[in-house]
Structure formats: C-alpha cells, structure tokens
Design a protein around this motif. Structure first.
Motif, PDB file in Angstrom:
ATOM      1  N   GLU A 161      -0.870   3.092  -5.776  1.00 44.37           N
ATOM      2  CA  GLU A 161       0.585   3.007  -5.711  1.00 44.37           C
ATOM      3  C   GLU A 161       1.152   2.273  -6.923  1.00 44.37           C
ATOM      4  OE1 GLU A 161       3.296   3.828  -2.863  1.00 44.37           O
ATOM      5  OE2 GLU A 161       1.967   5.294  -3.792  1.00 44.37           O
ATOM      6  N   THR A 162       0.461   1.235  -7.356  1.00 43.00           N
ATOM      7  CA  THR A 162       0.894   0.516  -8.553  1.00 43.00           C
ATOM      8  C   THR A 162       0.897   1.443  -9.755  1.00 43.00           C
ATOM      9  OG1 THR A 162       0.018  -1.564  -7.683  1.00 43.00           O
ATOM     10  CG2 THR A 162       0.372  -1.442 -10.064  1.00 43.00           C
ATOM     11  N   GLU A 213       0.815  -1.211   0.000  1.00 50.54           N
ATOM     12  CA  GLU A 213       0.000   0.000   0.000  1.00 50.54           C
ATOM     13  C   GLU A 213       0.852   1.268   0.000  1.00 50.54           C
ATOM     14  OE1 GLU A 213      -2.100  -3.343   2.134  1.00 50.54           O
ATOM     15  OE2 GLU A 213      -0.152  -2.347   2.361  1.00 50.54           O
ATOM     16  N   ALA A 214       2.162   1.122   0.165  1.00 46.47           N
ATOM     17  CA  ALA A 214       3.089   2.272   0.159  1.00 46.47           C
ATOM     18  C   ALA A 214       4.416   1.799  -0.416  1.00 46.47           C
ATOM     19  CB  ALA A 214       3.273   2.832   1.573  1.00 46.47           C
ATOM     20  N   ARG A 229       1.158   4.674  -9.690  1.00 52.35           N
ATOM     21  CA  ARG A 229       2.182   5.711  -9.494  1.00 52.35           C
ATOM     22  C   ARG A 229       3.557   5.237  -9.946  1.00 52.35           C
ATOM     23  NH1 ARG A 229       6.132   6.711  -5.973  1.00 52.35           N
ATOM     24  NH2 ARG A 229       5.581   4.902  -4.681  1.00 52.35           N
TER      25      ARG A 229
END
Length: 298
Positions: free
Chosen positions: A167-168, A137-138, A170
C-alpha cells in the motif's frame, strides 16, 4: 476472533488508552501529561526546538522510536503521509517543513488518537494537514499521489506487513520515498525469541528482522533500500532508520483519472479551486476525491 483481529484490537486499545491518558492529564494549554515509556521511546528523541514548536499534548502523546522528520528530508511543497499518526507530532512537524504549498496527512485507526490529533492541529494553527481514519494495510488515498511516506515505530505493530509495504508503494508517486523509524531484529532471532524480549504492543514481538524488512520492501517494488540501526531497543533488537525509493520508471497503471467536466471533476464542483464543494452533500471533499481516484487531493 482470529489471532490477527485480536492483535489489532490489542494494539488499538493500547493506543486509545494512551490518547485518553494524555487528554485527561492536560488541564491547560501547556500541561499535557506524557505517557510513560522507556527512555529509548517517545518525545525525547526529538530536539527540544522541535518539541517547543508544538502543543504539549502532541509531544506528550509521542510513543515512537525515532524522528522520521529528520530521516525523510522533507522539502517545500511535498505531500507527506504519516502511517500511524497518533497524536499528530510527526504530521505537525511535517506540515511546517513542507509549507503552505505542501500537505501532511495522518492515518490512524484509533478514534481517540484522531480526536487528540485534530485538537493538536487546531491548537497549532495548522491549515495544511488532514487526518484520516483507517488501517495502514489499506490506505484510503489514491495511488501515485504522495511524495513521502513516514512512520514512527508503527509498522512493527501491523498484523499484515506485506500489505503495508504494498500500500505504501501504491500511494507513492514514482520517485517518491519512505523515511521510517522502526524496531528491527537481528537476522538470527526467531519470532519466539523476539516475543521473549517484549510484547507485541511494546513494539518488540512483532518486529521484522533486517532480512525480512529488506525482502518485504523489495517484494513491494522498492529500490535503494537502506536499514541503519541507531540504538539497542532490546537484546539484539534495534531502533532503526529505514529508507527506500519507488522507481521513477515504474509503469503507472490506472493512475490517470478520466477526463471530466469542471462540474464533476473528482466528484466535486470547482475542482481544485478555493470554492470547490462535494457534489454529493453526504460525503466530504476528501471522500469524493478518494472515491473517484482523483490525483488532485488538496
């Protein structure tokens, strides 16, 4: 302790125990003791030729529901990130596919799995891999730096799936893609009905429906979404292949690193050269580059 924290700790403990079981079960170079799983999960989902390429412990630790390497169609020179990399089977197979000009990252939150993965990478002689500790998640990587994100029956274990999708998106470069194996539920199944079919740590209770999965990816910005069921993991719940793409025309916000001298580029000296070193001796090369947002992550 919040429900999310408790669930995450339950998942962490389950996979830490799996890593320990593999480590303690192996007394020689070819004696990894496979973790017991249902016949629809685990290393048997990989062709024998792929299993034979890797250390026995990497194969024994496989707990996935598919073969994301086949899904992702990896190419020479690509940078791949495996979310929830476990004992490293998908990272090591990816590293072989992308070759010496590419790189495979593995991200896992479990110390025991990371230790097992590092051991497996050493046994395999893999030099183009890197394992990172963190939560999916981060993701501890800069944006717009990864060509392909893969994952094998891990996203269903997340306590914050919208964050995973965001996040993926990003970290992927424009035009980058995902190739994921996961468990997905029929659209009419409620969370309660999913929980009746299996526990959270068995990859069942936390699964999204087809509609929820598609909506989560669309909200994050993905296009070209395909979710294809491959087998029945439980009543009206399916192992599935998930593909999607980050659009090429996405606007890059804050992705370019500021101009720096060679001495300070990315927080390292001799940036992206064989002799590069972290300027701050208390941090690793990857930590220095991640902190600076540098796009050069060799």
């Amino acid at each position: 302790m919040s429900d999310q924290t408790e669930l995450r700790e339950t998942v962490r403990a389950r996979y830490a125990a799996a890593a320990v079981a593999v480590t303690q079960g192996g007394s020689g170079c070819c004696s990894g003791q496979a973790v017991e799983v249902d016949e629809t999960f685990g290393a048997m989902l990989y062709p024998a030729a792929q299993r034979d390429e890797l250390p026995a412990e990497a194969v024994a630790a496989s707990l996935g529901c598919g073969n994301p390497i086949a899904v992702a169609e990896l190419r020479e020179g690509e940078r791949v990130l495996d979310l929830g990399s476990g004992g490293g089977i998908d990272v090591l197979l990816s590293a072989r596919r992308v070759g010496v000009t590419g790189k495979a990252y593995g991200l896992d939150m479990t110390d025991e799995m990371l230790a097992l993965a590092l051991s497996n990478a050493e046994k395999a002689g893999a030099t183009n891999v890197e394992f990172l500790k963190g939560n999916i998640e981060a993701i501890p990587l800069p944006g717009n730096t990864i060509d392909v994100v893969i994952s094998n029956c891990v996203i269903n274990l997340s306590v914050d799936k919208p964050a995973v999708f965001a996040e993926t998106f990003r970290v992927l470069r424009p035009g980058g893609r995902i190739g994921i194996s996961d468990v997905v539920a029929d659209d009419h199944l409620t969370p309660t009905e999913r929980a009746e079919r299996g526990s959270y740590v068995s990859c069942i209770a936390g699964a999204l429906t087809f509609a929820e999965y598609r909506e989560g990816l669309q909200t994050a910005g993905f296009t070209g979404i395909e979710i294809t069921p491959t087998f029945e993991a439980a009543d009206r719940m399916h192992g599935a292949i998930v593909r999607a793409v980050k659009p090429l025309d996405i606007e890059l916000v804050g992705s370019a690193a500021p101009a720096q001298s060679e001495a300070s580029c990315c927080g390292v000296s001799a940036c992206c050269a064989p002799a590069e070193q972290s300027i701050d001796p208390t941090v690793t090369l990857m930590e220095a580059k991640t902190a600076s947002g540098c796009g050069c992550q060799d």
